[in-house]
Design a protein around this motif. Structure first.
Motif: not given
Length: 112
Positions: A5-8, A106-110
């Motif tokens: 998910v992080r790579l995408l 974005l990583n706050l939401f993942v």
């Protein structure tokens, strides 16, 4: 799964930032995916070594030299990957700062 998910998300960010920032071009989404993977590998293996060797400069600049290290990572990606082009050091610096901020948001939401 979280790594994918992080790579995408990074791939999408690379494509979007290349559209909006002057001096950065990406040929295709496949190239952006390769950029995301290479950046992840560089940040995992090379960045800690660079941070260690530049620690005195980083301390003297109160951490601002880390921005230079991030820009160097982008320039190394430019050198390694055909289809990804960064025109100048300033473009790499702006790209790395905006990419880092967007990844942080974005990583706050993942969730892990």
């Amino acid at each position: 799964m979280n790594l994918l998910v992080r790579l995408l998300l990074t791939t999408i960010l690379v494509v979007v930032l290349a559209k909006f920032l002057p001096g950065v071009t990406v040929d295709s989404i496949k190239t952006a995916l390769i950029v995301a993977v290479v950046l992840a590998l560089l940040n995992t293996f090379l960045k800690p070594i660079l941070v260690f060797f530049t620690l005195p400069v980083t301390v003297l600049t109160l951490g601002l030299f880390l921005l230079v290290i991030n820009a160097v990572m982008i320039l190394i990606c430019d050198y390694l990957i055909d289809g990804f082009e960064v025109k100048s050091f300033v473009s790499a610096l702006i790209f790395s700062v905006v990419l880092s901020v967007c990844q942080w948001l974005l990583n706050l939401f993942v969730k892990d």
